[in-house]
Motif scaffolding. Structure first.
Motif, PDB file in Angstrom:
ATOM      1  N   ASP A   1      -5.638  -2.004   3.880  1.00 28.14           N
ATOM      2  CA  ASP A   1      -6.072  -0.748   4.463  1.00 28.14           C
ATOM      3  C   ASP A   1      -5.305  -0.196   5.711  1.00 28.14           C
ATOM      4  OD1 ASP A   1      -7.756  -0.379   2.099  1.00 28.14           O
ATOM      5  OD2 ASP A   1      -9.397  -0.424   3.233  1.00 28.14           O
ATOM      6  N   ASP A   2      -5.274  -1.279   6.464  1.00 24.13           N
ATOM      7  CA  ASP A   2      -4.433  -1.100   7.733  1.00 24.13           C
ATOM      8  C   ASP A   2      -3.153  -0.352   7.557  1.00 24.13           C
ATOM      9  OD1 ASP A   2      -6.701  -1.956   9.407  1.00 24.13           O
ATOM     10  OD2 ASP A   2      -5.805  -3.928   9.483  1.00 24.13           O
ATOM     11  N   TYR A   3      -2.463  -1.001   6.883  1.00 26.96           N
ATOM     12  CA  TYR A   3      -1.075  -0.776   6.562  1.00 26.96           C
ATOM     13  C   TYR A   3      -0.794   0.767   5.776  1.00 26.96           C
ATOM     14  CZ  TYR A   3       1.210  -5.125   7.843  1.00 26.96           C
ATOM     15  OH  TYR A   3       1.562  -5.937   8.572  1.00 26.96           O
ATOM     16  N   ILE A   4      -1.674   1.084   4.902  1.00 27.07           N
ATOM     17  CA  ILE A   4      -1.703   2.291   4.182  1.00 27.07           C
ATOM     18  C   ILE A   4      -1.986   3.515   5.380  1.00 27.07           C
ATOM     19  CG2 ILE A   4      -2.933   3.939   2.793  1.00 27.07           C
ATOM     20  CD1 ILE A   4      -3.390   1.460   0.929  1.00 27.07           C
TER      21      ILE A   4
ATOM     22  N   ALA B   1      -3.058  -3.059  -6.963  1.00 30.37           N
ATOM     23  CA  ALA B   1      -3.845  -2.103  -6.568  1.00 30.37           C
ATOM     24  C   ALA B   1      -3.431  -1.407  -5.014  1.00 30.37           C
ATOM     25  CB  ALA B   1      -5.467  -2.340  -6.211  1.00 30.37           C
ATOM     26  N   PHE B   2      -2.832  -2.400  -4.369  1.00 30.85           N
ATOM     27  CA  PHE B   2      -2.078  -1.883  -2.818  1.00 30.85           C
ATOM     28  C   PHE B   2      -1.001  -0.968  -2.988  1.00 30.85           C
ATOM     29  CE2 PHE B   2       0.754  -3.447   0.508  1.00 30.85           C
ATOM     30  CZ  PHE B   2       0.442  -2.676   1.404  1.00 30.85           C
ATOM     31  N   PHE B   3      -0.129  -1.784  -4.118  1.00 31.66           N
ATOM     32  CA  PHE B   3       1.242  -0.743  -4.389  1.00 31.66           C
ATOM     33  C   PHE B   3       0.934   0.262  -5.014  1.00 31.66           C
ATOM     34  CE2 PHE B   3       3.620  -4.972  -4.282  1.00 31.66           C
ATOM     35  CZ  PHE B   3       4.343  -4.616  -3.215  1.00 31.66           C
ATOM     36  N   ASN B   4      -0.150   0.353  -5.866  1.00 30.43           N
ATOM     37  CA  ASN B   4      -0.317   1.661  -6.333  1.00 30.43           C
ATOM     38  C   ASN B   4      -0.820   2.708  -5.599  1.00 30.43           C
ATOM     39  OD1 ASN B   4      -3.389   3.065  -7.924  1.00 30.43           O
ATOM     40  ND2 ASN B   4      -1.284   3.539  -8.755  1.00 30.43           N
TER      41      ASN B   4
ATOM     42  N   LEU C   1       0.998  -0.627 -14.051  1.00 28.98           N
ATOM     43  CA  LEU C   1      -0.292  -0.322 -12.995  1.00 28.98           C
ATOM     44  C   LEU C   1       0.217   0.061 -11.542  1.00 28.98           C
ATOM     45  CD1 LEU C   1      -1.996  -3.697 -14.270  1.00 28.98           C
ATOM     46  CD2 LEU C   1      -2.948  -1.569 -14.187  1.00 28.98           C
ATOM     47  N   ILE C   2       1.384  -0.341 -11.152  1.00 23.87           N
ATOM     48  CA  ILE C   2       1.781   0.323 -10.007  1.00 23.87           C
ATOM     49  C   ILE C   2       2.211   1.868  -9.985  1.00 23.87           C
ATOM     50  CG2 ILE C   2       3.669   0.512  -8.235  1.00 23.87           C
ATOM     51  CD1 ILE C   2       3.910  -2.555  -8.569  1.00 23.87           C
ATOM     52  N   VAL C   3       2.625   2.488 -10.887  1.00 26.86           N
ATOM     53  CA  VAL C   3       3.000   3.754 -10.872  1.00 26.86           C
ATOM     54  C   VAL C   3       2.291   4.881 -11.564  1.00 26.86           C
ATOM     55  CG1 VAL C   3       5.524   3.056 -10.718  1.00 26.86           C
ATOM     56  CG2 VAL C   3       4.428   3.517 -13.155  1.00 26.86           C
ATOM     57  N   SER C   4       1.390   4.278 -12.695  1.00 29.39           N
ATOM     58  CA  SER C   4       0.588   5.276 -13.362  1.00 29.39           C
ATOM     59  C   SER C   4      -0.643   5.658 -12.999  1.00 29.39           C
ATOM     60  CB  SER C   4       0.611   4.521 -14.943  1.00 29.39           C
ATOM     61  OG  SER C   4       1.556   4.279 -15.619  1.00 29.39           O
ATOM     62  N   PRO C   5      -1.588   4.881 -12.586  1.00 26.50           N
ATOM     63  CA  PRO C   5      -2.963   5.486 -12.029  1.00 26.50           C
ATOM     64  C   PRO C   5      -2.981   6.340 -11.050  1.00 26.50           C
ATOM     65  CG  PRO C   5      -2.980   2.966 -12.460  1.00 26.50           C
ATOM     66  CD  PRO C   5      -1.606   3.564 -12.511  1.00 26.50           C
ATOM     67  N   LYS C   6      -3.729   7.408 -11.159  1.00 24.56           N
ATOM     68  CA  LYS C   6      -3.506   8.654 -10.117  1.00 24.56           C
ATOM     69  C   LYS C   6      -4.763   8.355  -9.204  1.00 24.56           C
ATOM     70  CE  LYS C   6       0.055  10.742 -11.889  1.00 24.56           C
ATOM     71  NZ  LYS C   6       0.135   9.723 -12.934  1.00 24.56           N
ATOM     72  N   THR C   7      -5.696   7.455  -9.612  1.00 24.81           N
ATOM     73  CA  THR C   7      -6.701   7.481  -8.542  1.00 24.81           C
ATOM     74  C   THR C   7      -7.210   5.746  -8.538  1.00 24.81           C
ATOM     75  OG1 THR C   7      -8.631   7.831 -10.257  1.00 24.81           O
ATOM     76  CG2 THR C   7      -7.684   9.681  -9.162  1.00 24.81           C
TER      77      THR C   7
END
Length: 578
Positions: free
Chosen positions: A202-205, A282-285, A530-536
């Motif tokens: 979360d810090d990095y995002i 999830a982080f990469f997503n 899993l990295i590119v497809s989910p929008k939420t």
């Protein structure tokens, strides 16, 4: 993986050396060869006619290192004087793993070969392509002593219990090489945001999102949030899931296939279903959704990755941090010292909550850097003699510290690096001219010599940062309150010796081996989705559950159970081989 897994001037060359083929040059000339190696495996070879002829060994490299022959370097000239052996460096394109498989199928593999994983090593051993090295152990006390921990483990890697290989960068002293490949972060944006203590995902995002808003352009080009070389064969397969090594239970001893090694409980577990792997994806997503992750990462190989790093356009780099110093030197020379990078730690949110000691890998074996002599060798006795010499004190110090009086002096019985040695670490051209990193296929160690100084002086804990880091990097760590670039990792981690775990592999020609490969292929394909497809976040969770349900149809537990069965068996075998 190259979980692996590495760096400086020598690192750039180490990562580029792929495999070695030996051949006789058309022009054979007489030369003086003195064999001073301790316990040479084939002493009579020094008096044979072949020993007096120049023996050219072709070294194929992935990138152009600008050195064509080893005798253009100072160390290479010494090797030629002793053995009349010269290495000729030739650049080769293409996918290395595919090249190894094609060479094995055609029987046209080189005389000496570098293999980058145990699975491929297993293929070569079962095909009868490699020569046993047990005679080297018997006749070379230096080789046997240098690798006394490794030799039994290397034998365990072969289905028949024989010794077919040696490896690079082992044995290791934990204090000499705290191997932590986390996140390269641009120093100027750290300063802009008041030197924040980055640690959680979360810090990095939050940090990178703000940094992109404040720095949309870098030197006239669009700024990139985070770069990753997913286009490399080990990219998506290895480092999209590597978050598991940042916590308190797992190390990368198992490589980047279908399982991971639980260092605390001493057992193998499935990689795809691991909770930290899920957090990594999830982080990469989230990075992708926020526009932070470079969308070209999925096709970028090291050349493209390095270009973006060298230009300073990237605010951060994932895992591949061993080229930061080289990139920083280039940025300084280009007049942009403010764009330099430093390596900072990262942990998933669950890892932060648990606050366990990080298991920092200490490699007893290194399957990412396997070297072997093949049955195509024309003069295996000469190659063995050179390998035996490389294990002696003379060989180790020359190959890794250079020449006395030039790269080091002796003061109070200890090697002390000269100014020219320090300059070689900062000047890639100078380092190449000495020969650092150009002979790592002969074996390199990350341990101390009898004088108490590491064979590679750059790893001396007292001078590591002085020799390895730019002034800007040292200043940045000081601003963060660190006494050294490794302080945080040493304080929050502990040594995790790989031991037997790094030797376990399933027969790649078996039905179970094919099932294991399906697990790997499934993970690679679906990790990208899993990295590119989910929008939420909710879409990610739904898609992840669906992917795991499909994955379990492959019955990965059968492969995991086999790994643990083999581990138990090899524990018993190890006691017999010691």
């Amino acid at each position: 993986m190259k979980s692996a897994v590495r760096k400086l001037v020598s690192a750039a060359l180490v990562s580029s050396l792929l495999f070695v083929s030996a051949c006789n040059t058309d022009e054979m000339r007489e030369g003086e060869q003195s064999s001073q190696s301790s316990g040479s495996p084939v002493e009579e070879s020094s008096n044979s006619p072949e020993a007096k002829q120049e023996y050219v060994i072709k070294v194929l490299v992935q990138t152009n290192n600008q050195i064509k022959r080893s005798d253009e370097t100072k160390i290479g000239k010494k090797i030629k004087e002793k053995f009349n052996i010269v290495f000729e460096y030739m650049q080769t394109p293409g996918n290395y793993a595919d090249k190894l498989n094609l060479m094995l199928a055609g029987g046209d593999y080189p005389e000496i070969i570098t293999i980058q994983d145990n699975a491929t090593f297993d293929k070569y051993v079962r095909a009868g392509a490699l020569l046993p090295l047990d005679d080297v152990v018997e006749s070379s006390p230096a080789f046997a002593e240098r690798y006394n921990v490794q030799i039994p483990l290397w034998k365990l890697s072969a289905f028949d219990g024989k010794l077919y290989k040696w490896e690079g960068q082992v044995p290791v002293d934990f204090q000499n090489k705290v191997e932590v490949n986390d996140v390269g972060v641009r120093i100027d944006v750290l300063e802009q945001q008041g030197w924040p203590k980055l640690l959680s995902t979360d810090d990095y995002i939050q940090f990178l999102k703000k940094a992109l808003e404040e720095n949309p352009m870098t030197n006239g080009k669009k700024t990139i949030g985070m770069i990753v070389p997913f286009g490399e064969p080990w990219g998506m397969q290895g480092i999209s899931s590597i978050m598991y090594e940042k916590g308190g239970r797992y190390s990368t001893a198992a490589g980047n296939l279908g399982v991971i090694w639980n260092q605390v409980d001493k057992k193998f577990e499935d990689m795809m279903t691991n909770e930290y792997v899920k957090e990594n994806l999830a982080f990469f997503n989230k990075l992708y959704r926020e526009g932070i992750l470079d969308k070209d990462s999925f096709t970028d190989k090291m050349d493209q990755f390095q270009e973006k790093l060298n230009s300073g356009r990237a605010l951060s780099s994932w895992y591949v941090v061993w080229g930061l110093v080289t990139a920083n030197q280039g940025l300084i020379e280009a007049g942009h010292p403010e764009l330099q990078y430093i390596n900072l730690p990262i942990r998933s949110m669950k890892q932060i909550e648990r606050n366990e000691k990080r298991q920092i890998r200490v490699e007893d074996t290194r399957p990412f850097a396997i070297f072997a002599i093949t049955k195509n060798a024309k003069h295996p006795e000469r190659i063995k003699e050179l390998v035996a010499w490389a294990a002696t004190e003379e060989g180790r110090i020359m190959l890794q510290s250079g020449i006395e009086g030039e790269e080091y002096t002796i003061e109070n019985g200890k090697r002390v690096p000269t100014d020219s040695y320090k300059e070689a670490l900062r000047d890639r051209e100078l380092g190449r001219s000495i020969g650092f990193g150009a002979f790592d296929f002969l074996g390199s160690v990350l341990s101390n010599a009898p004088d108490g100084v590491p064979y590679s002086m750059e790893y001396d804990p007292k001078i590591q940062d002085e020799l390895q880091l730019t002034q800007g990097m040292r200043d940045a760590y000081e601003q963060l309150g660190w006494e050294s670039s490794k302080e945080y990792f040493i304080q929050t981690g502990e040594a995790a010796n790989t031991g037997i775990a790094g030797t376990i592999t399933i027969d790649t020609t078996s039905e179970l081996g094919a099932q294991h490969q399906k697990m790997v292929d499934f993970r690679v394909k679906n990790s990208a989705l899993l990295i590119v497809s989910p929008k939420t976040d909710e879409e990610f969770e739904t898609m992840y559950e669906s992917v795991i349900a499909s994955y379990k149809q492959l019955k990965p537990e059968i492969v995991v159970n086999e790994y643990n069965k083999l581990y138990a068996e090899k524990q018993a075998q190890l006691m017999q081989l010691k």
